[in-house]
Design an enzyme around this catalytic site. Sequence first.
Site, PDB file in Angstrom:
ATOM      1  N   LYS A  54       0.845  -1.208   0.000  1.00 15.46           N
ATOM      2  CA  LYS A  54       0.000   0.000   0.000  1.00 15.46           C
ATOM      3  C   LYS A  54       0.880   1.257   0.000  1.00 15.46           C
ATOM      4  O   LYS A  54       0.646   2.197  -0.757  1.00 15.46           O
ATOM      5  CB  LYS A  54      -0.944  -0.012   1.217  1.00 15.46           C
ATOM      6  CG  LYS A  54      -2.063  -1.026   1.070  1.00 15.46           C
ATOM      7  CD  LYS A  54      -2.910  -1.205   2.336  1.00 15.46           C
ATOM      8  CE  LYS A  54      -3.936  -2.314   2.107  1.00 15.46           C
ATOM      9  NZ  LYS A  54      -4.795  -2.586   3.268  1.00 15.46           N
ATOM     10  N   GLN A  98      -4.478  -1.230   9.460  1.00 11.46           N
ATOM     11  CA  GLN A  98      -4.562  -2.580   8.889  1.00 11.46           C
ATOM     12  C   GLN A  98      -5.207  -3.534   9.892  1.00 11.46           C
ATOM     13  O   GLN A  98      -4.868  -3.548  11.080  1.00 11.46           O
ATOM     14  CB  GLN A  98      -3.157  -3.078   8.509  1.00 11.46           C
ATOM     15  CG  GLN A  98      -3.144  -4.375   7.739  1.00 11.46           C
ATOM     16  CD  GLN A  98      -3.770  -4.299   6.344  1.00 11.46           C
ATOM     17  OE1 GLN A  98      -3.795  -3.240   5.724  1.00 11.46           O
ATOM     18  NE2 GLN A  98      -4.270  -5.410   5.861  1.00 11.46           N
ATOM     19  N   ASP A 121     -10.596   3.560   4.131  1.00 10.57           N
ATOM     20  CA  ASP A 121     -11.112   2.192   4.083  1.00 10.57           C
ATOM     21  C   ASP A 121     -12.638   2.192   4.017  1.00 10.57           C
ATOM     22  O   ASP A 121     -13.238   1.165   3.683  1.00 10.57           O
ATOM     23  CB  ASP A 121     -10.697   1.430   5.351  1.00 10.57           C
ATOM     24  CG  ASP A 121      -9.534   0.479   5.111  1.00 10.57           C
ATOM     25  OD1 ASP A 121      -9.399  -0.026   3.988  1.00 10.57           O
ATOM     26  OD2 ASP A 121      -8.775   0.253   6.071  1.00 10.57           O
TER      27      ASP A 121
HETATM   28  N1  GUN Z   1      -7.364  -6.477   6.220  1.00 10.56           N
HETATM   29  C1  GUN Z   1      -7.827  -7.211   5.170  1.00 10.56           C
HETATM   30  N2  GUN Z   1      -8.381  -6.402   4.243  1.00 10.56           N
HETATM   31  C2  GUN Z   1      -8.261  -5.146   4.703  1.00 10.56           C
HETATM   32  C3  GUN Z   1      -8.621  -3.874   4.173  1.00 10.56           C
HETATM   33  O1  GUN Z   1      -9.199  -3.731   3.083  1.00 10.56           O
HETATM   34  N3  GUN Z   1      -8.302  -2.807   4.954  1.00 10.56           N
HETATM   35  C4  GUN Z   1      -7.696  -2.947   6.159  1.00 10.56           C
HETATM   36  N4  GUN Z   1      -7.459  -1.832   6.857  1.00 10.56           N
HETATM   37  N5  GUN Z   1      -7.346  -4.093   6.680  1.00 10.56           N
HETATM   38  C5  GUN Z   1      -7.637  -5.190   5.937  1.00 10.56           C
END
Ligand code: GUN
Length: 287
Positions: A54, A98, A121
């Site tokens: 990311k 995350q 998100d």
């Molecule tokens: N863990 C698995 N998928 C995601 C996501 O799309 N965003 C975040 N913040 N954590 C995740």
Amino acid sequence: MSARVLDGKAVSQTVRNEVKGEVDRFVSKHGRRPGLEVILVGENAASVIYTRNKEKAANEVGIRGVLHTLPETTSESDVLALLDRLNQDDAVDGILVQLPLPKHINEARVLESINPKKDVDGFHAINAGLLLSGRPNLVPCTPLGCMRLIQESGVDLTGAHAVVVGRSNIVGKPVAQLLLAKHATVTMAHSKTRDLPGLCRSADVLVAAVGRAELVRGEWVKPFAVVIDVGINRIQDGDKSRVVGDVAYAEAAEVAGAITPVPGGVGPMTIAYLLHNTVRAATLRSG
Ligand code: GUN
């Protein structure tokens, strides 16, 4: 018959190019780069890779991506203090924590502490509520990626039957809302749904997001349906391991009209739409 493969790698590159153009326009107008802060607590192996990707993807399109790697033992109050600081920092447009978080940290409390205007998100209850009430603000990235691939398939969603298998806040619930907004008739199903194979067989669009390796078999797929596989499951194959989706790909591809592979389908789309959401958040805040 063999389904058309919906190539998430290629489409995500198109989205990244679109985002790069938007970043350039934002920088010319505001004299600063959009900023994305990614917070990782602990050392979950998959999360370490996802968060690094990311940060890297953000910087590749001109977003100022910063990764905060905090030790597993970080207290909840320290995470909340960091969020408070980032919420107030005008150079920060997007904040992502995350998941999963270590067990001693209350996930809901953390997610609700992110400024909804910086919630790239789209997990904050305010953003979930806005999506539900038909006024989407920041929408979760994976569902946006699914919708883009469905659009690429060319299927007419108006009046079509879409079946979403999986009811998570991250994928199942928001993708169902997005399909509904495009005038599909949406059924939400899950692992406890009665006659799941029969229900899936009635789907013109089938979204599988349950996290069960190859649950959806070829016989569950309606001929010419569009199949979107959100699953990322690591399975043991002899002495090797490999990643498979929630759909038995080879079988389903014999029946479907279009299908996403795993890997290389929905996965790459999630990061592309995180970048999209970051520029959107920056633009909504700065005009
Ligand atoms: N863990 C698995 N998928 C995601 C996501 O799309 N965003 C975040 N913040 N954590 C995740």
